[in-house]
Design an enzyme around this catalytic site. Sequence first.
Site, PDB file in Angstrom:
ATOM      1  N   GLU A 362      -7.976  -5.045  10.884  1.00 50.32           N
ATOM      2  CA  GLU A 362      -7.295  -3.801  11.270  1.00 50.32           C
ATOM      3  C   GLU A 362      -6.572  -3.975  12.602  1.00 50.32           C
ATOM      4  O   GLU A 362      -5.459  -3.480  12.789  1.00 50.32           O
ATOM      5  CB  GLU A 362      -8.294  -2.638  11.376  1.00 50.32           C
ATOM      6  CG  GLU A 362      -9.015  -2.273  10.091  1.00 50.32           C
ATOM      7  CD  GLU A 362      -8.125  -1.574   9.076  1.00 50.32           C
ATOM      8  OE1 GLU A 362      -6.931  -1.365   9.344  1.00 50.32           O
ATOM      9  OE2 GLU A 362      -8.637  -1.246   7.991  1.00 50.32           O
ATOM     10  N   ARG A 366      -2.439  -3.647  12.668  1.00 49.11           N
ATOM     11  CA  ARG A 366      -1.895  -2.458  13.342  1.00 49.11           C
ATOM     12  C   ARG A 366      -1.424  -2.771  14.758  1.00 49.11           C
ATOM     13  O   ARG A 366      -0.318  -2.394  15.149  1.00 49.11           O
ATOM     14  CB  ARG A 366      -2.952  -1.345  13.381  1.00 49.11           C
ATOM     15  CG  ARG A 366      -3.413  -0.965  11.991  1.00 49.11           C
ATOM     16  CD  ARG A 366      -4.292   0.264  11.994  1.00 49.11           C
ATOM     17  NE  ARG A 366      -5.068   0.350  10.764  1.00 49.11           N
ATOM     18  CZ  ARG A 366      -5.430   1.474  10.189  1.00 49.11           C
ATOM     19  NH1 ARG A 366      -5.104   2.623  10.713  1.00 49.11           N
ATOM     20  NH2 ARG A 366      -6.147   1.464   9.074  1.00 49.11           N
ATOM     21  N   ASP A 495      -6.472  -6.834  -2.033  1.00 46.84           N
ATOM     22  CA  ASP A 495      -5.042  -6.489  -2.048  1.00 46.84           C
ATOM     23  C   ASP A 495      -4.082  -7.329  -1.213  1.00 46.84           C
ATOM     24  O   ASP A 495      -3.262  -8.095  -1.733  1.00 46.84           O
ATOM     25  CB  ASP A 495      -4.867  -4.995  -1.700  1.00 46.84           C
ATOM     26  CG  ASP A 495      -5.612  -4.537  -0.438  1.00 46.84           C
ATOM     27  OD1 ASP A 495      -6.115  -5.389   0.294  1.00 46.84           O
ATOM     28  OD2 ASP A 495      -5.661  -3.315  -0.192  1.00 46.84           O
ATOM     29  N   GLU A 629       0.661   3.522  -0.168  1.00 44.95           N
ATOM     30  CA  GLU A 629       0.991   2.428  -1.096  1.00 44.95           C
ATOM     31  C   GLU A 629       1.960   2.827  -2.207  1.00 44.95           C
ATOM     32  O   GLU A 629       2.840   2.038  -2.595  1.00 44.95           O
ATOM     33  CB  GLU A 629      -0.290   1.839  -1.707  1.00 44.95           C
ATOM     34  CG  GLU A 629      -1.163   1.064  -0.720  1.00 44.95           C
ATOM     35  CD  GLU A 629      -1.996   1.949   0.186  1.00 44.95           C
ATOM     36  OE1 GLU A 629      -2.086   3.169  -0.092  1.00 44.95           O
ATOM     37  OE2 GLU A 629      -2.555   1.446   1.174  1.00 44.95           O
ATOM     38  N   THR A 715       1.443  -5.657   6.139  1.00 45.84           N
ATOM     39  CA  THR A 715       0.737  -4.732   5.247  1.00 45.84           C
ATOM     40  C   THR A 715       0.548  -3.357   5.870  1.00 45.84           C
ATOM     41  O   THR A 715       0.107  -2.428   5.210  1.00 45.84           O
ATOM     42  CB  THR A 715      -0.602  -5.334   4.798  1.00 45.84           C
ATOM     43  OG1 THR A 715      -1.088  -4.610   3.674  1.00 45.84           O
ATOM     44  CG2 THR A 715      -1.628  -5.302   5.920  1.00 45.84           C
TER      45      THR A 715
END
Length: 742
Positions: A362, A366, A495, A629, A715
Site C-alpha cells: 500500500e 500510493r 490481481d 476497478e 495500480t
Amino acid sequence: MCSGKFFRMPTLAICGVVLTIILVCITGITLTNSINISNIVKLREKVASDSAAANGGHQAAQTRAALVEQQYSTLQQHHLSQSDLNYISASTHPKNLQRPLQHQQLPQQQPNKIVIEIGLRSANESASGSKGSGKSASGSGSGTTAGSGNMPLGMPHMLEAAEALMEGNVDSISLPAALPLVASTPTTEKSSKPNGNVNFNVNGNTNKRSSGNSPGSNSNAPTNGTGKSTELNSNGRNSTGGDMNGNNTESNSGRGNSVVMDIRDHNPGGIQFERRAHVKQMMEHAWRNYKLYAWGKNELRPLSQRPHSGSIFGSYDLGATIVDGLDTLYIMGLENEYREGRDWIERKFTLDNISAELSVFETNIRFVGGMLTLYAFTGDPLYKEKAQHVADKLLPAFQTPTGIPYALVNTKSGVAKNYGWASGGSSILSEFGTLHLEFAYLSDITGNPLYRERVQTIRQVLKEIEKPKGLYPNFLNPKTGKWGQLHMSLGALGDSYYEYLLKAWLQSGQTDEEAREMYDEAMVAIMDKMVRTSPNGLTYVSDLKFDRLEHKMDHLACFSGGLFALGAATRQNEHRDKYMEVGKGITNTCHESYIRAPTQLGPEAFRFSDAVEARALRSQEKYYILRPETFESYFVLWRLTHDQKYRDWGWEAVLALEKHCRTPHGYCGLRNVYQQEPQKDDVQQSFFLAETLKYLYLLFSDDSVLPLDEWVFNTEAHPLPIKGANQYYRQAPVTLPVSNAS
Ligand code: DMJ
C-alpha cells in the site's frame, strides 16, 4: 481639470457624465462583491460551527479504535471475510474481525450550493494558495469551479458555471470586468514511439490526438467557431519551470529548469465537457471536506466529520489522501488545491522518527507511486526525494532468504513480518508482485540501480519457480520460496501482479520482453482454467481453489477487463481478437453487477450459479467502498474502442455515486448496494480521489490527456511515463555502479 474658476458648461457636462459612469460601475462592482462576500462569510461561519462540533469528543474514541480499525481496514482492502480467513489462515486469526462497522448515518441533505468566481486572482492570492480567496478554505457548502488562480479562462469554464447556475447549484457567479483573451495554438510535438507494434485503437483509428467521439456520441465540445479551443493560450505545449499550463511563472522556485507537464486541453472535440466538469466538482467536494476535517490525516470520515485515522496506514498523520489525490488535482487543473498539497508534503511529510508498521504494498502504490507521478509531471525534485525516502523505508522488508519481501515493515526499527493470517507466514502475490513499476522507475530517475535490483530478484523467483498448471498461487513463503495454499485469483490477493507484468513491459518501452512473456503465459493459463461464461452469456474470471472453481468474481477483478484489452491492443498474436472480446466481456459483466443493484453500484464480489448471475449472495460481499476497478476498465475500453457506451456507463456511475455516496461532507461507501436507501460506511477512501475520480475524469477527456502510449497507470492510477516515448521520463544522467548503490 473640473475645478477652479476656469471651468465652462460643456466641460461640466462631460465631467458629470463621466462621474455618473464611474458611480454606476462602483455600485455594480460593490454589489457583485457583496453578494459573493456575504455568501463566503455565511459559509465560513457554517464551517466554523461544523468544525467545532466535529472536534469535540472524538479524540479519545479515535485513539482507542485506531488499532482495531487498521486491522479491519487491511482485511477489507483485501476483501477478506472471516470465512476466508478460516480458509487461508495457518494459525492465529486476528482479533476483532467481527467488529461491526459504525452505523452512523446523517440524513441526506441537499447538494451544496456553490459560489463560482470567474476571474484572475492577484499575484498574492495565487502565491498563498486559497487563503482569502473564498475557495476551498471557505469550506462546506462553498466552492468554486472554473477559472481561478493561474488557470486559463475560457469557454469550458464559462459553460461549467452556466450549467451549475441552471441546475440551481450555485449561489452566485461573479465575473471579472473583462475576461482575458487567450489564443489557441496547440503545438503538435510528439515524442518518439516505443518500439514494438502498438496500436492503441482497435478500430484502427491512429489519430489519437483528435479522437473525437464515436458516431452517436453526445459530446458538447464548445469551440470558438474556428474549431479551436478558447481555453488554450498562445504558449507552446511545454516550457521550463512553469505552471500546470506550461506557462513560465516565478512561483516555482526550487524546481530548477524542469519541464512541466502541460495539462491544457489540446483537442476540445474529444471532451464531454459537462460530464467532466461534474467529476471535477466531485473532486473539489471530496478534497474540500478532507481539508476541512482531516487535513494531514490519512482519510476523511464524512459522516462524523473527523479523520479516519485507523485506516490501513495506521494512526500516524501521513496525509494519505493528499499524496494519493494530488496528481488528480494536477490533471484536473485545480492549481490552488494542488499547491496546498505540495506545500503540505514539503513541510510535513516524513517517515523519519515515527514507528509506523506500514504495508509495503500500500505504501508503495500510493505514496511512492503518487510521488513518482508528481515528479514526472513537474520535475520538482521534492517528489523524487520523497519517493526515494519512502522506498528506502520499505527496503528492510526485502531482507529475506529469497528476496521476496515481507508484507509489513516498521519504519523505525526496520523489523518486517507477514500477516498472521496469510497461509503459514506467506507473502501475498498481489503485494510483492506489485512493486516493479515504481521501483524500476525510481532507479531510473535517481540513478541508483538498487531499487530495480530488488524487484528483478522478485521477478526471477517467480520466473523460475514451478507454476501449478501454469498459474500463480496467491501465497509464497519468503523463507522457503515455496507456494502456500493453491488459491488463484485475479481478484483479491492476486490481481495486480498480472497487471504489473504487462505494464512493466509497456513502461520499458516494450523492451522488457521477459515481462511480456510471463504475462502472455499467465493469461493463457487464466483463460483456460479461470475465465468462464455464464449460462446467459456473461464472461467472468472465477477464483480457483486447488482444482475447484469458485464461481465468484471480486470487484477488484473488474480491472481485468481493461487489462485483457490493453494486452490485446499492444501485441498482434493469435490471441488478440479473443482477448479483446474477453476484455469487453468482463467489463460488460462488471457493468451488469452494477445495474442489477438498485443503487446502480456494484458489490464487493458477485457470483454465478444456476440461480443468479453477477450478484452478491453473502452479506459480507454486498458492500461498495468507492472502488475504481470497473471505471478503470470503462476508461481503458473507451480509449481502445471509442464505443460511446463506456462513457455512458461511466456517467450512470457518476449519477449513482452522487445519489448514494455523496454527503454534505464528502463521499462514503455503502454497506449494502442492494438496499434502496443503503447505509453509508463513513469512509472516504484515498483511492476515491486517486483512482475513481481520476478514471471518470479521463473517461470524459480527450485521448490526448495522458495518452496510453506515453503513460502507464500504476495500480493506484498514478500515471508513470513510458521510457523512450515520453518526454517526462526524466531519466537520471548518470547511473551508479551496482556495487556503490545503497
Ligand atoms: C487500490 O488501492 C488499488 O487499485 C489496488 O490495486 C487494489 N485496491 C484498491 C482499490 O480498490
